[in-house]
Design an enzyme around this catalytic site. Structure first.
Site, mmCIF file in Angstrom:
data_model
loop_
_atom_site.group_PDB
_atom_site.id
_atom_site.type_symbol
_atom_site.label_atom_id
_atom_site.label_comp_id
_atom_site.label_asym_id
_atom_site.label_seq_id
_atom_site.Cartn_x
_atom_site.Cartn_y
_atom_site.Cartn_z
ATOM 1 N N GLY A 175 0.804 -1.036 -0.020
ATOM 2 C CA GLY A 175 -0.022 -0.043 -0.043
ATOM 3 C C GLY A 175 0.920 1.372 0.037
ATOM 4 N N VAL A 176 0.180 2.512 -0.253
ATOM 5 C CA VAL A 176 0.986 3.652 -0.323
ATOM 6 C C VAL A 176 -0.047 4.594 0.326
ATOM 7 C CG1 VAL A 176 1.996 5.716 -1.843
ATOM 8 C CG2 VAL A 176 2.388 3.124 -2.492
ATOM 9 N N GLY A 177 0.415 5.347 1.120
ATOM 10 C CA GLY A 177 -0.595 6.241 2.011
ATOM 11 C C GLY A 177 0.147 7.778 2.093
ATOM 12 N N GLY A 178 -0.438 8.654 2.936
ATOM 13 C CA GLY A 178 0.016 9.887 3.093
ATOM 14 C C GLY A 178 1.466 9.920 3.703
ATOM 15 N N PHE A 179 1.874 8.947 4.570
ATOM 16 C CA PHE A 179 3.122 8.954 5.255
ATOM 17 C C PHE A 179 4.247 8.545 4.159
ATOM 18 C CE2 PHE A 179 6.318 6.949 8.134
ATOM 19 C CZ PHE A 179 6.403 8.192 8.977
ATOM 20 N N LYS A 187 5.227 4.286 1.835
ATOM 21 C CA LYS A 187 4.988 3.222 1.225
ATOM 22 C C LYS A 187 4.877 2.094 2.369
ATOM 23 C CE LYS A 187 7.050 3.502 -3.381
ATOM 24 N NZ LYS A 187 8.057 2.935 -4.369
ATOM 25 N N VAL A 188 4.000 1.205 2.172
ATOM 26 C CA VAL A 188 3.878 0.162 3.426
ATOM 27 C C VAL A 188 4.224 -1.194 2.769
ATOM 28 C CG1 VAL A 188 2.182 -0.848 5.011
ATOM 29 C CG2 VAL A 188 1.944 1.410 4.244
ATOM 30 N N LYS A 244 5.885 0.553 7.599
ATOM 31 C CA LYS A 244 5.353 1.826 6.975
ATOM 32 C C LYS A 244 6.776 2.755 7.123
ATOM 33 C CE LYS A 244 2.034 3.962 8.787
ATOM 34 N NZ LYS A 244 2.170 5.544 9.385
ATOM 35 N N ASP A 290 -10.962 10.621 10.977
ATOM 36 C CA ASP A 290 -10.925 10.137 9.531
ATOM 37 C C ASP A 290 -11.332 8.910 9.485
ATOM 38 O OD1 ASP A 290 -10.391 10.564 6.716
ATOM 39 O OD2 ASP A 290 -8.384 9.786 7.145
#
Length: 699
Positions: free
Chosen positions: A356-360, A362-363, A377, A474
């Site tokens: 996954g890829v988030g605001g912080f 890559k995971v 993360k 959120d």
């Protein structure tokens, strides 16, 4: 004292760059006048990735520019809502715009005004920047529509220094389709008069066109200073008294004192656009950079500072200076991993292990201690989140231990890395199962209801079970994860807030943040956050689980774009059963559907005081499960058996409390049985913070 003065430089570096200035800019206030700034000497004053994080020069292919976060320069309490379409969103550069106009990361993020048309018509989305008087400036605004796809769905007016630069701007009308970048150039002269050292950029929804959504968006912003008639770019040194005054007053107070003035000195305006002595311009620009670097060293770490030169704010880079103190500050809270352990766990951060890829950032999936599977993360240097968010997550989440909250295992901060290690969630996000993403099978109604109950338990704990009230802020289907035993766990506490009083006694005043479609309209209007904001968002989640459609879908007819609005219309008309997800429609007991829908409807009350508490929501969902069990005959399968299609019935977790196994209707599609937990006594303390573990898009 001698009247002789000298100037010196330590070095000059010249590099070849593509031409990004391809046409004249319209002079604001004089529609028939343009400025051919391609022939002038330019100094970059500001370059913002609007609604996104810092983009280092290494990520700007071709030109190596640094793009900064615009947040410190957004004026007033109404700062809008940011949105990021994620790295998988396809940006289509048109033939007239080169790919080096701005990085893809600029065009995949936006800042907009929000979803409340009434609020949006009563304020401007505004940026203010300190500049030097008696110069002409070119303002380049970058746009890319990420959500809408038809003209007149979103149109807005553009103002520069309180003058109309363009009326009725419509990004789709400019580009013909979604995901196509476009930019607009405007020129403005700043006369040498008191108060004319602040540049204003403002957006306001178009009233004349009456668009579908009263909103405005912006993806990127650049401001360039043009040389004066003598080919000069340098401004006079400020007087000591002025420097002291500016240090004592906030940027917003300083900007707020400016009044609208008529443009004058047209001879100076047009003269300032002529080509000058290039060598003088280069030397002056380098001197400005030297001055800027000196000021950066003096003001580093002050996030609220608004500079008249390049932006100082960068949450990631500035925070890295203090990250070396994290290990000492957080000793004993959770495990401290070394960077070598993280590289071993992820095979040197192999792309094949990215989940996954988030605001912080890559995971990765990884293995620690030989056989423990974890989610790792790793912060991206261009992330909108920095060391403060990193430290907050560790300090808060390390104190949480609850069955329905994702657990933090440890962190790593070696070599200025920011890495967080969490429990691995085998079955991903609730959203993936609702929309069959990544090959995830559809969930039965009973399993969906059980997941909602688990998520409600986690949120109820945040609101009432910890030492201080914690508001998630959120809540959405992407942030509800499911472990190997199909136990729901709330995740992503990156926007959460905690207070020293209960939410029944006080609210938390805060800048509006959240996700489109789930955002509490009352919170947006008043900027006053309470636990009822989470209740509203959870109501949207309940209807999303029932109908299996996104919270926002601009492709649908206007009355159906917002899931919350459409679900309430169907509920009040008595037609909700007709729009239930077809894969579960025949599985739901009529009484269960009524109770579930009534609970979701109450969550979406316009006023927070009219919404139930999360404890009441939990009670109603458990009652809905009892109604479903009665409808199914109360004869649940035993764990360890196989269902009619030969799939094994899920084994319950034996780590917490007692469990009750409930059966399902005969036509369940998948996961025919889920665990319902009795109330458990958890060893709980204070806290909450977590950013996207499996989040395909950032905020």
């Amino acid at each position: 004292m001698s009247n002789v003065t000298y100037a010196f430089i330590n070095g000059i570096e010249v590099s070849s760059m593509p031409d990004i200035f391809d046409g004249p800019a319209t002079m604001v206030g004089f529609a028939d006048q343009t400025v051919d700034f391609a022939a002038a000497n330019l100094q970059t004053m500001y370059r913002f990735n609007v609604g996104g994080g810092y983009i280092p020069p290494s990520n700007d292919t071709g030109i190596a520019r640094a793009w900064f976060d615009d947040t410190p320069y957004v004026f007033g309490v109404m700062q809008g809502v940011t949105y990021n379409a994620g790295p998988r969103f396809h940006v289509k550069y048109p033939s007239e715009i080169a790919e080096y106009a701005a990085p893809i990361e600029v065009y995949t993020g936006t800042r907009s005004m929000g979803s409340d048309a009434r609020v949006n018509q009563n304020y401007n989305l505004t940026w203010t920047m300190g500049v030097d008087a008696n110069f002409t400036y070119v303002v380049r605004l970058h746009f890319c529509e990420l959500l809408l796809n038809r003209p007149n769905q979103r149109a807005f007016d553009i103002y520069v220094n309180n003058k109309t630069a363009q009326s009725d701007a419509d990004v789709i009308e400019m580009t013909s389709e979604r995901g196509v970048p476009v930019y607009k150039d405007f020129a403005v002269h700043m006369p040498d008069e008191p108060g004319d050292d602040v540049l204003w950029i403002a957006l306001h929804p178009s009233v004349a066109l009456r668009p579908q959504f009263y909103d405005a968006i912006l993806s990127g912003l650049e401001v360039f200073k043009l040389n004066d008639t003598a080919g000069n770019l340098a401004a006079p040194d400020p007087s000591p008294s002025k420097m002291l005054a500016e240090a004592e007053m906030g940027a917003s107070d300083k900007a707020g004192s400016r009044k609208s003035k008529e443009q004058t000195h047209m001879a100076t305006v047009m003269g300032g656009t002529a080509g000058g002595a290039a060598a003088v311009g280069i030397v002056a620009a380098i001197c400005v950079v030297v001055y800027h670097n000196k000021k950066s060293r003096e003001l580093s770490g002050n996030e609220s500072h608004t500079s008249g030169w390049l932006p100082m704010y960068n949450s990631h880079t500035s925070g890295s200076k203090s990250s070396g103190h994290l290990a000492a500050n957080l000793a004993g809270m959770c495990r401290h991993f070394s960077l070598s352990e993280m590289k071993t766990a992820t095979k040197n951060f192999s792309e094949s292990l990215v989940i996954g890829v988030g605001g912080f950032g890559k995971v990765y999936s990884g293995m620690v201690d030989g056989d423990t599977k974890v989610a790792i993360k790793r912060s991206n240097p261009s992330s909108e989140q920095g060391v403060l968010e990193f430290q907050t997550e560790i300090e808060m989440l390390s104190k949480l231990r609850h069955r329905h909250l994702v657990s933090l295992i440890g962190f790593c901060e070696d070599n200025n890395e920011m890495i967080l290690v969490y429990d691995y969630m085998e079955h991903g996000t609730l959203r993936e199962h609702l929309y069959n993403k990544g090959g995830k099978p559809p969930l039965s109604w009973r399993c969906r209801l059980d997941i909602c109950i688990g998520a409600a338990r986690g949120l109820h704990y945040l609101h009432t079970g910890a030492k201080y009230t914690i508001i998630h802020r959120d809540v959405k289907t992407t942030n509800i994860l499911v472990d190997e035993n199909w136990v729901a766990k709330v995740s992503d506490f990156g926007l959460s807030k905690s207070g020293s009083t209960t939410v029944n006694q006080a609210h938390v005043s805060t800048m509006v943040k959240g996700s489109f479609g789930y955002l509490d309209p009352e919170y947006f209007r008043r900027q006053q956050l309470t636990d009822k904001s989470d209740v509203y968002s959870f109501g949207v989640v309940l209807f999303e689980v029932l109908m299996a459609r996104p919270a926002l879908n601009p492709a649908l007819p206007r009355e159906q774009v917002s899931l919350a609005d459409y679900a309430l219309i169907c509920q009040r008309k008595g037609t909700l059963a007709d729009v239930v997800d077809p894969t579960i429609k025949d599985q739901i007991a009529p009484e269960c559907l009524i109770k579930f829908a009534e609970t979701a409807e109450k969550c979406l009350a316009d006023q927070g005081i009219e919404r139930p508490s999360m404890g009441d929501v939990l009670w109603n969902l458990e009652f809905a499960m009892q109604l479903q069990t009665t409808f199914d005959g109360g004869s649940g399968r035993q764990r360890g058996e196989v269902d009619g299609s030969g799939r094994p019935v899920l084994e319950p977790s034996n780590s917490y409390g007692s469990t009750t196994t409930l059966g399902t209707s005969s036509n369940s599609r998948a996961h025919e049985s889920c665990v319902i937990l009795e109330e458990e006594d958890d060893d709980i303390t204070n806290g909450a913070a977590f950013s996207q573990i499996v989040q395909p898009t950032g905020r």
